[in-house]
Motif scaffolding. Structure first.
Motif, PDB file in Angstrom:
ATOM      1  N   GLU A  24      19.108  57.218  35.403  1.00 55.69           N
ATOM      2  CA  GLU A  24      20.261  56.552  34.788  1.00 55.69           C
ATOM      3  C   GLU A  24      20.211  55.042  35.071  1.00 55.69           C
ATOM      4  OE1 GLU A  24      22.031  57.958  32.653  1.00 55.69           O
ATOM      5  OE2 GLU A  24      23.554  56.426  32.371  1.00 55.69           O
ATOM      6  N   ALA A  25      19.837  54.689  36.303  1.00 56.93           N
ATOM      7  CA  ALA A  25      19.709  53.267  36.654  1.00 56.93           C
ATOM      8  C   ALA A  25      18.609  52.620  35.801  1.00 56.93           C
ATOM      9  CB  ALA A  25      19.399  53.121  38.141  1.00 56.93           C
ATOM     10  N   ALA A  26      17.485  53.322  35.639  1.00 55.74           N
ATOM     11  CA  ALA A  26      16.367  52.775  34.861  1.00 55.74           C
ATOM     12  C   ALA A  26      16.768  52.569  33.397  1.00 55.74           C
ATOM     13  CB  ALA A  26      15.163  53.719  34.959  1.00 55.74           C
ATOM     14  N   ARG A  27      17.453  53.566  32.858  1.00 57.31           N
ATOM     15  CA  ARG A  27      17.900  53.460  31.458  1.00 57.31           C
ATOM     16  C   ARG A  27      18.808  52.248  31.265  1.00 57.31           C
ATOM     17  NH1 ARG A  27      20.338  56.975  28.041  1.00 57.31           N
ATOM     18  NH2 ARG A  27      22.249  56.847  29.227  1.00 57.31           N
ATOM     19  N   LYS A  28      19.694  52.053  32.218  1.00 62.70           N
ATOM     20  CA  LYS A  28      20.682  50.962  32.086  1.00 62.70           C
ATOM     21  C   LYS A  28      20.002  49.601  32.251  1.00 62.70           C
ATOM     22  CE  LYS A  28      25.100  52.881  32.321  1.00 62.70           C
ATOM     23  NZ  LYS A  28      24.999  54.344  32.301  1.00 62.70           N
ATOM     24  N   LEU A  29      19.069  49.516  33.197  1.00 60.88           N
ATOM     25  CA  LEU A  29      18.344  48.242  33.382  1.00 60.88           C
ATOM     26  C   LEU A  29      17.531  47.918  32.132  1.00 60.88           C
ATOM     27  CD1 LEU A  29      17.248  48.764  37.088  1.00 60.88           C
ATOM     28  CD2 LEU A  29      18.737  46.923  36.258  1.00 60.88           C
ATOM     29  N   LYS A  30      16.946  48.972  31.535  1.00 60.34           N
ATOM     30  CA  LYS A  30      16.159  48.781  30.304  1.00 60.34           C
ATOM     31  C   LYS A  30      17.069  48.206  29.202  1.00 60.34           C
ATOM     32  CE  LYS A  30      13.118  51.616  27.426  1.00 60.34           C
ATOM     33  NZ  LYS A  30      12.655  52.999  27.201  1.00 60.34           N
TER      34      LYS A  30
END
Ligand SMILES: Cc1cc2nc3c(=O)[nH]c(=O)nc-3n(C[C@H](O)[C@H](O)[C@H](O)COP(=O)(O)OP(=O)(O)OC[C@H]3O[C@@H](n4cnc5c(N)ncnc54)[C@H](O)[C@@H]3O)c2cc1C
Length: 373
Positions: A24-30
């Protein structure tokens, strides 16, 4: 969420752990256009919320592992994190390499007994095969004992009974009430009634004494399970559903003075590790006073990423406050019971919302990939 932000070259977020919080963190940073590297010891996200069905129903395990690289491309790095150099701002990998960070999100989650958890550095196809092998063992066993009547044990018993109504399933639990302590008494009572209706034998207020001498997750005829109350059950398979522990190995050296007694990291209201404004802990490895849940890990990820973005854009930080509890317990494909925001929700709603697919399709959608049939 707003549009992308422009950041200078020194910004590099490293996320350690690609569980529910990490992806979820990776998706949001992307989405924000913030450079990041997601590191996980495995090559695929494990949707462990559905791991118990994957151990019982053939063909389901492939729905519970989702390739990281197909979603995150070059922003994913497979590797086991073995330490953190706080001075140099490096994350150290077991192959000797290191990754530099300006901001760090620790999301190493928790581990526990297979099949509920599976934190092995194994490739996706082998991991799927391990679950398919377990399916064969369950199929061969006419009598099955499940040890541990928290939510995982309850869900395991129901999965077996739903697929094999004629198997003799016994659930042994050390306490009187089933499911987790935080769950509403009415929900716990209905879980018990549903299992009894399905024909699950319940041995409550008893502890298994001879666990060490039992073979787990394999068909082995006529094993004898002994409890502290003198009960003996003859069985052909034992499945363990107890003992979740925080994965602290990656950070325990660097943060030995910031650990709670269970190894989780002490965080402030912004989910920053105490004393560090560029390091966050989210999900099961964050010491937040609430049940360890995938749902909460996602909420933590949102706060951590918002705070990284806000700190880069000079905005105030967002706080995380544990809220009321949403807890849905599936009882096989066709039943379930639970609570949403502390309010009881009945069997039909939980069946439709959770039990039918255990949120697997949601994870495939989040990862932007098509779920296999
Ligand atoms: C059987 C079962 C059913 C559940 N059902 C529900 C449910 O219905 N709803 C719900 O909300 N929650 C549920 N949970 C709880 C939920 O699964 C966890 O709370 C959730 O997985 C926590 O997410 P996380 O991102 O913190 O960590 P995890 O999902 O545990 O992921 C951690 C990741 O970090 C990686 N990792 C760990 N250490 C390292 C390292 N040193 N180097 C590299 N990588 C590392 C692991 O490989 C893993 O991919 C269930 C749990 C179980 C066991």
């Amino acid at each position: 969420m707003g549009g992308q932000i422009s950041v200078d070259k020194s910004v590099q977020v490293v996320i350690v752990g690609g569980g529910f919080g990490g992806i979820e963190a990776a998706r949001k940073l992307k989405c924000w256009g913030v450079p990041f590297v997601l590191v996980d010891m495995r090559d695929a996200f494990h949707h462990n919320v559905a791991a118990l069905r994957a151990a019982v129903q053939s063909g389901f395990a492939k729905k519970t592992f989702i390739s990281f690289s197909k979603t995150f491309g070059g922003s994913f790095r497979q590797g086991l994190v073995v330490g953190i150099d706080l001075e140099k701002r490096h994350v150290l990998l077991n192959d000797g390499e290191h990754l530099c960070y300006s901001h760090l999100i620790l999301a190493t989650g928790s581990d526990g007994p297979f099949p509920g958890k599976f934190d092995k550095p194994m490739d996706m196809q082998s991991a799927i095969q391990t679950y398919e092998d377990m399916v064969q063992e369950v199929e061969k066993s006419p009598r099955i004992v499940i040890v541990g009547g928290g939510s995982a044990g309850v869900e395991m018993a129901a999965e077996v009974k739903t697929k094999y109504p004629n198997k003799e399933v016994t659930l042994i639990h050390s306490k009187v009430a089933l499911a987790d302590a935080e769950v509403l008494p009415r929900v716990r009572q209905e879980v018990k009634e549903s299992l009894l209706k399905e024909g699950v034998h319940l041995l409550l207020s008893q502890k298994v004494e001879n666990l060490q001498s039992l073979t787990l997750n394999q068909f082995k005829e006529n094993m004898i399970v002994k409890t502290d109350k003198g009960t003996e059950i003859v069985t052909d398979m034992v499945i363990l559903c107890t003992g979740i522990k925080v994965n602290s190995a990656a950070y325990s050296g660097a943060f030995s003075d910031k650990l709670a007694s269970n190894g989780a990291l002490q965080v402030n209201e912004y989910l920053q590790v105490k004393g560090y404004d560029n390091i966050y802990a989210i999900g099961d490895c964050a010491d937040v006073n609430e049940p360890k849940m995938a749902y909460h890990a996602g909420l933590h990820a949102d706060v951590a990423v918002t705070n990284i973005v806000n700190s880069l854009t000079q905005k105030p930080l967002k706080t995380y406050t544990p809220g009321s509890l949403t807890f849905l317990i599936s009882l096989g494909r066709c039943d379930g019971v639970g609570q949403i925001s502390d309010y009881y929700v009945g069997h039909l709603l939980v069946t439709v919302v959770k039990s039918r697919d255990l949120f697997v399709s949601q994870s495939w959608r989040k990862m932007g990939q098509c779920m296999p049939c």
